[in-house]
Every structure is written in structure tokens, then in C-alpha cells.
Design a protein around this motif. Structure first.
Motif, PDB file in Angstrom:
ATOM      1  N   MET A   1     -11.258  23.373   9.480  1.00 39.31           N
ATOM      2  CA  MET A   1     -11.143  24.441   9.411  1.00 39.31           C
ATOM      3  C   MET A   1     -12.201  25.431  10.909  1.00 39.31           C
ATOM      4  SD  MET A   1      -9.128  25.186   7.008  1.00 39.31           S
ATOM      5  CE  MET A   1      -9.427  23.713   6.211  1.00 39.31           C
ATOM      6  N   PHE A   2     -13.004  24.597  10.564  1.00 39.00           N
ATOM      7  CA  PHE A   2     -14.267  25.145  11.740  1.00 39.00           C
ATOM      8  C   PHE A   2     -13.508  24.485  13.035  1.00 39.00           C
ATOM      9  CE2 PHE A   2     -17.381  24.918   8.219  1.00 39.00           C
ATOM     10  CZ  PHE A   2     -17.605  27.002   8.150  1.00 39.00           C
ATOM     11  N   SER A   3     -14.853  25.369  14.394  1.00 40.21           N
ATOM     12  CA  SER A   3     -14.040  24.912  15.555  1.00 40.21           C
ATOM     13  C   SER A   3     -14.491  23.409  15.726  1.00 40.21           C
ATOM     14  CB  SER A   3     -14.319  26.049  16.742  1.00 40.21           C
ATOM     15  OG  SER A   3     -15.879  25.828  16.558  1.00 40.21           O
ATOM     16  N   PRO A   4     -14.217  22.427  16.540  1.00 43.42           N
ATOM     17  CA  PRO A   4     -14.812  21.188  17.059  1.00 43.42           C
ATOM     18  C   PRO A   4     -15.960  20.992  17.017  1.00 43.42           C
ATOM     19  CG  PRO A   4     -12.220  21.478  18.061  1.00 43.42           C
ATOM     20  CD  PRO A   4     -12.968  22.340  17.659  1.00 43.42           C
ATOM     21  N   LEU A   5     -16.669  22.575  18.308  1.00 46.02           N
ATOM     22  CA  LEU A   5     -17.893  22.271  18.498  1.00 46.02           C
ATOM     23  C   LEU A   5     -19.002  22.041  17.079  1.00 46.02           C
ATOM     24  CD1 LEU A   5     -20.275  22.032  20.290  1.00 46.02           C
ATOM     25  CD2 LEU A   5     -19.938  23.926  20.710  1.00 46.02           C
ATOM     26  N   ILE A   6     -18.178  23.878  16.039  1.00 46.37           N
ATOM     27  CA  ILE A   6     -19.198  24.015  14.937  1.00 46.37           C
ATOM     28  C   ILE A   6     -19.306  22.121  14.337  1.00 46.37           C
ATOM     29  CG2 ILE A   6     -19.451  25.011  12.742  1.00 46.37           C
ATOM     30  CD1 ILE A   6     -17.911  27.613  14.441  1.00 46.37           C
ATOM     31  N   ASP A   8     -19.064  19.379  14.626  1.00 42.41           N
ATOM     32  CA  ASP A   8     -19.927  18.277  15.730  1.00 42.41           C
ATOM     33  C   ASP A   8     -21.370  18.266  15.036  1.00 42.41           C
ATOM     34  OD1 ASP A   8     -17.595  17.330  16.938  1.00 42.41           O
ATOM     35  OD2 ASP A   8     -18.887  18.102  18.766  1.00 42.41           O
ATOM     36  N   LEU A   9     -21.488  20.245  15.005  1.00 43.00           N
ATOM     37  CA  LEU A   9     -23.014  20.688  14.514  1.00 43.00           C
ATOM     38  C   LEU A   9     -22.768  19.857  13.437  1.00 43.00           C
ATOM     39  CD1 LEU A   9     -25.906  21.830  15.648  1.00 43.00           C
ATOM     40  CD2 LEU A   9     -24.308  24.081  14.564  1.00 43.00           C
ATOM     41  N   GLN A  25     -23.939  22.668   6.290  1.00 43.71           N
ATOM     42  CA  GLN A  25     -22.703  23.600   6.903  1.00 43.71           C
ATOM     43  C   GLN A  25     -24.073  25.124   7.295  1.00 43.71           C
ATOM     44  OE1 GLN A  25     -18.598  24.525   4.367  1.00 43.71           O
ATOM     45  NE2 GLN A  25     -18.956  26.270   4.002  1.00 43.71           N
ATOM     46  N   MET A  29     -24.265  27.470   9.666  1.00 46.28           N
ATOM     47  CA  MET A  29     -23.544  28.887   9.902  1.00 46.28           C
ATOM     48  C   MET A  29     -24.981  29.772   9.604  1.00 46.28           C
ATOM     49  SD  MET A  29     -20.879  29.229   9.076  1.00 46.28           S
ATOM     50  CE  MET A  29     -20.261  28.123   9.969  1.00 46.28           C
ATOM     51  N   LEU A  32     -26.100  29.677  13.437  1.00 46.15           N
ATOM     52  CA  LEU A  32     -25.251  30.451  14.906  1.00 46.15           C
ATOM     53  C   LEU A  32     -25.443  31.338  13.919  1.00 46.15           C
ATOM     54  CD1 LEU A  32     -22.640  27.337  14.400  1.00 46.15           C
ATOM     55  CD2 LEU A  32     -23.818  28.794  16.514  1.00 46.15           C
TER      56      LEU A  32
END
Lengths: 201, 201
Positions: A1-6, A8-9, A25, A29, A32
């Protein structure tokens, strides 16, 4: 749902103790969206800490110096040496504030099933200190668990062989605690380890 | 009590939401003692995320791409556009799974006292999308707080000026909730916003 880098984080944040998927999560959030400066600082500090922090050459606590500030402090009583399982235990004892001697950090306890033996706990280094330094009393403050007790026994015997007096911190009902809420094991130990008020007769 | 670098690490960890001094200390000790690989990975991922992650050019959600995967997905219904306050709201709606349109993320709500105006929420970008794209319905899903409602009102009026139908998600008693435990404000709102079962007569 989130982008790959998010993603990963979020996954990386889950390495922190007590942080599950929802907290990770929320942390990602927050960092960032609200506080990128703090996130950058955390990344840099974490990297530096992983690179630089090692063990004190004398007491094995975590430090970025060769010898930690406690071992370097000449005002500490060098006649007392307290053995603990973790660096956090050193902090707890220091915060209690009535011990002014030195420390030795095992970084764990004896646990043959996990392959943790005396060498992993630095017992050889401890014996060297007992031989080289004017230690009058070795105070064993490992945790009152099965492994902690076994470790205490083991260290006590080694220290006795070096001719050093050995003591174990007291275990029993915590100060301010109410008997009603104390577990049976602790209470049984408190009865067995009772101290004399006065001896009648 | 700890060495300066460990103190720095504990302080840096406190930037995480929900992490106080004790948790930060526990996290620092855990990372340094038990899992340095994970700590290194967290540092690297955090640094990369802070550098690379920006906002989607269309919906303003957090992403390391120019346009996020949701906006890039041609199977999403481009006739519906849902306005939310944060990227986490997008996730919550996606996890509910019954909305298949597009999103627009405000990154906050109108708050004159904090100096947050329409430009900060990207309202100009939203209006451009309403003018350029074949949006049939704008669904406003800001939070049911005073600021969220004010923001919803503001956006609804702008959208009406663009000739787009506007709706607001329903607020009331949560599904599975028990009336007994619902706060008075929600219950009052649920009564005011009641829907007809059948009209007698």
C-alpha cells in the motif's frame, strides 16, 4: 500500500523492542511528515553509535572510549567490585546512589543451552582483575533467575579460588512493597533469608 | 551515567512518537547489545527515506517516485476522488477495501492559529485536478474534528464552484459498537444524521 521505501522503513523500525507493525507505521509517518530533521539526526547518531561503541577494556560496559568514565574515575572505591549482567544494571545501581565501587559487566549469564560459557562472559578478564587489583569484596548482583543464580555460584567459586571475599545482594520483599501482592517464591526466599532482630535468651 | 555517544543515541531515539526516556534507553541498549545489524540497517534506511521520500505530484501522498502507485494504477476509478488529511488515512481506507477511486492528501487541516492555510494543503492543486480530470464525485474524508469539519466545508465550497458533486463520509456509531459505550457527541450526531428506513403514510 505504501511505496517500497516506506515499507522498508516500517520494517526496519520493527527491529526496535516493543514496536509492532502499527507502532512502526505510526513512527515512519511521524518522522516523514513531521520531523525529518530528527529522523536524519537519529540515522546519523545510530550509524555512529554502531560504528564507535564497543566495550570498556576493564569493566566491559558499553562505551566509545577504551576505558569507561566509571573505571577512569579515581574517586571510585577500588576495593569493591560489583558483577552485573548488563550495562542497564550498572545504570540502575548508579541511580540508587549508595554504591561507590567499580563494576564488571558480564553481558548475559551462563547458559549452556545457548552456548554461552565463561569465556563469553569475560570470566578470564574478571579473574585477571581479581588477581591484579586490590579488590577486597566481590559483590555479585546477577538477576535472581535460575541462570543468574548459576552464574553467581560459578563466579563465587572462581573468586574464592582467588582468595577474594564474595557477597550476593539481598533478595526479598521490595521496600515499600505490600506482602499481599508479593509472589510466593519471593516470600519463601524472604523467610529463608530472614535476618536476626535480636537473639533472645 | 552512560558514555556521551550512548546518551546522544538515547536522546535521538526520543524523537520517535510514544518513546519516553525509559523506552529510549531500553531501545538503545537492545540495539547496541543484541542487534547491531538491525541498527545499522535502520540507520541506512532512515537516511535513505529522509533523502528520497517526497510527495506524489498528483495526490501528495508520501512516495519516493514522482507519481505514486495508486495514481499510476489505471484500474482505479478516476471518477471518484477522496480527500484525506494524512497518508495513513489512505492506508486505512485501502485496508477497508471498498473504495476504488483516487485520493488527495492534504497533509493536515486548515488551522489559521498555526498559520496553515489553503496553500499549505495544496488546495490549488486539488482545484486543478477537479478542472482537468473527469472527477464526478469528491468524497471528503477529513477527520470529524472542529478543524477537519472546517476544512471539509472549505473544500466543499471550492469544489461546488468547480461544478463537482461533493459528499462527506458518514459519522455515527461505529459498526459493532455498543450504544452504552459511545460518547454523547457521537450519539447526538448519529441521531441528527439518521437515515429513513421507510417513510410511513
Amino acid at each position: 500500500m505504501f511505496s517500497p521505501l516506506i515499507e522498508d522503513l516500517i520494517r526496519a523500525l520493527r527491529c526496535l523492542p516493543g514496536v509492532g507493525p502499527k507502532s512502526a507505521q505510526r513512527m515512519a509517518m511521524y518522522l516523514l511528515e513531521k520531523d525529518r530533521d530528527a529522523a536524519g539526526l537519529l540515522a546519523a547518531t545510530l550509524e555512529l553509535a554502531v560504528q564507535k561503541i564497543g566495550r570498556c577494556g576493564l569493566c566491559r560496559t558499553l562505551t566509545e572510549e577504551d576505558v569507561c568514565s566509571l573505571c577512569n574515575n579515581s574517586r571510585r572505591d577500588e576495593k569493591s567490585l560489583c558483577v552485573v549482567e548488563t550495562p542497564a544494571d550498572v545504570l540502575a545501581i548508579e541511580q540508587a546512589g549508595n554504591y561507590h565501587g567499580r563494576y564488571f559487566v558480564l553481558h548475559g549469564h551462563l547458559s549452556p543451552i545457548d552456548g554461552v560459557g565463561p569465556a563469553d562472559l569475560g570470566i578470564d578478564l574478571l579473574e585477571r582483575r581479581l588477581a591484579d587489583e586490590p579488590v577486597g569484596e566481590l559483590i555479585i548482583a546477577t538477576n535472581p533467575t535460575v541462570e543468574g543464580e548459576a552464574t553467581a555460584q560459578f563466579i563465587a567459586e572462581r573468586a574464592r579460588a582467588c582468595g577474594v571475599a564474595v557477597s550476593r545482594i539481598a533478595h526479598g520483599v521490595p521496600i515499600g512493597g505490600e506482602l499481599e501482592y508479593i509472589d510466593g517464591g519471593t516470600l519463601a526466599h524472604a523467610f529463608n533469608s530472614r535476618t536476626a532482630f535480636y537473639t533472645g535468651g
